[in-house]
Design an enzyme around this catalytic site. Structure first.
Site, mmCIF file in Angstrom:
data_model
loop_
_atom_site.group_PDB
_atom_site.id
_atom_site.type_symbol
_atom_site.label_atom_id
_atom_site.label_comp_id
_atom_site.label_asym_id
_atom_site.label_seq_id
_atom_site.Cartn_x
_atom_site.Cartn_y
_atom_site.Cartn_z
ATOM 1 N N TYR A 49 17.131 -24.789 -7.957
ATOM 2 C CA TYR A 49 16.629 -24.086 -9.138
ATOM 3 C C TYR A 49 17.693 -24.005 -10.238
ATOM 4 O O TYR A 49 17.359 -23.758 -11.400
ATOM 5 C CB TYR A 49 16.199 -22.657 -8.798
ATOM 6 C CG TYR A 49 15.085 -22.524 -7.782
ATOM 7 C CD1 TYR A 49 14.378 -23.628 -7.308
ATOM 8 C CD2 TYR A 49 14.734 -21.274 -7.282
ATOM 9 C CE1 TYR A 49 13.374 -23.489 -6.371
ATOM 10 C CE2 TYR A 49 13.729 -21.125 -6.341
ATOM 11 C CZ TYR A 49 13.054 -22.236 -5.885
ATOM 12 O OH TYR A 49 12.063 -22.078 -4.946
ATOM 13 N N HIS A 105 15.388 -26.206 2.523
ATOM 14 C CA HIS A 105 14.334 -26.238 1.509
ATOM 15 C C HIS A 105 13.149 -27.129 1.894
ATOM 16 O O HIS A 105 12.003 -26.848 1.541
ATOM 17 C CB HIS A 105 14.907 -26.699 0.167
ATOM 18 C CG HIS A 105 14.140 -26.196 -1.004
ATOM 19 N ND1 HIS A 105 14.753 -25.738 -2.150
ATOM 20 C CD2 HIS A 105 12.819 -26.071 -1.234
ATOM 21 C CE1 HIS A 105 13.822 -25.347 -3.013
ATOM 22 N NE2 HIS A 105 12.651 -25.551 -2.477
#
Length: 265
Positions: A49, A105
């Site tokens: 991010y 992730h």
């Protein structure tokens, strides 16, 4: 309705968190500060991010005792054991605080070796809980089969259109909590115009978003909705003062589409 859920290591995680996916780093600190002001205690970020530094700064400058907050991040782009250890240290440096929940992730690279690196980060005390994201069925079982520490959380796409009923039941067998990402489906599927949700929202004098989020909470699924607007942040967390009845839950259950809305997993 409890506002926390106990993980398989005994640590309690807030049921409602604030996600910062696709929030530009230039406004992340402000957004997290506002989320903390309106009552969020869990902040969910990730290496990819690009805003871990701003999340950490907001958390540490909030004035809220660190032990009252819960910070999640996710390793990304690593291929094996050693580069994952380095990657974890980079996250710790950027956040400038310990990590309450560290996830892989997605199931890429040598994810079994990557998970060993997560396991080996626990004794340091800087990582409290570990888990995975986007691990479905066989990849999740593969991790469990080769792990010393059963994942505390599996964070996957879960919302009224992709309900993950079977996945939730499977995870329960391992004591792993299913946590929803994109609990409002990123506004896909015309969720905010859905007539079933609209009718139920009218009955409770709540918004469609609040109904969709409450449905997840009542299934025991923690959520991490995202908004950059403070009024919507308040709206998304204001879902503990009402309850959907059995018929309403069943009506929402019928909205299942049986596939991802994102064509990812």
């Amino acid at each position: 309705m409890k506002d926390k859920i106990k993980l398989n290591n005994g640590i309690e995680m807030p049921m409602i968190g604030y996600g910062v996916y696709q929030i530009p780093s230039s406004i992340t600190q402000r957004c997290v500060e506002e989320a903390l002001e309106v009552g969020y205690k869990l902040i969910d970020t990730a290496q990819c991010y690009g805003n871990e530094t701003q999340v950490g700064r907001a958390v540490l400058e909030s004035g809220i005792p660190r032990e009252e907050l819960f910070v999640t991040t996710k390793v990304w782009g690593t291929r094996g054991y050693n580069d994952t250890l380095r990657s974890i240290q980079h996250s710790l440096d950027r956040l400038d605080t310990y990590i309450d929940l560290l996830l892989i992730h997605e199931p890429s690279g040598d994810y079994k070796e990557i998970y060993v690196a997560l396991e080996d980060s626990i004794p340091s005390g800087y990582v409290k809980s570990i888990g995975v994201a986007n691990f479905l069925d066989e990849t999740f079982k593969d991790i469990v089969k080769n792990s010393r520490i059963i994942p505390a959380v599996d964070q996957i796409e879960t919302h009224v259109f992709r309900q993950q009923v079977a996945m939730q039941e499977m995870l329960k067998e391992y004591g792993t909590v299913l946590q929803s990402w994109s609990p409002l489906a990123c506004a896909k599927g015309n969720i905010f115009e859905n007539p079933v949700l609209k009718e139920i929202a009218g009955h409770h004098n709540k918004t469609i978003a609040q109904i969709a989020l409450r449905w997840l909470i009542q299934r025991g699924i923690p959520i991490i909705p995202k908004s950059t607007h403070k009024d919507r942040m308040k709206e998304n967390i204001d879902i503990l003062d009402f309850e959907l009845n059995k018929g309403e839950m069943e009506d929402i259950n019928k909205l299942e589409k049986g596939k991802s809305l994102f064509n990812w997993w």
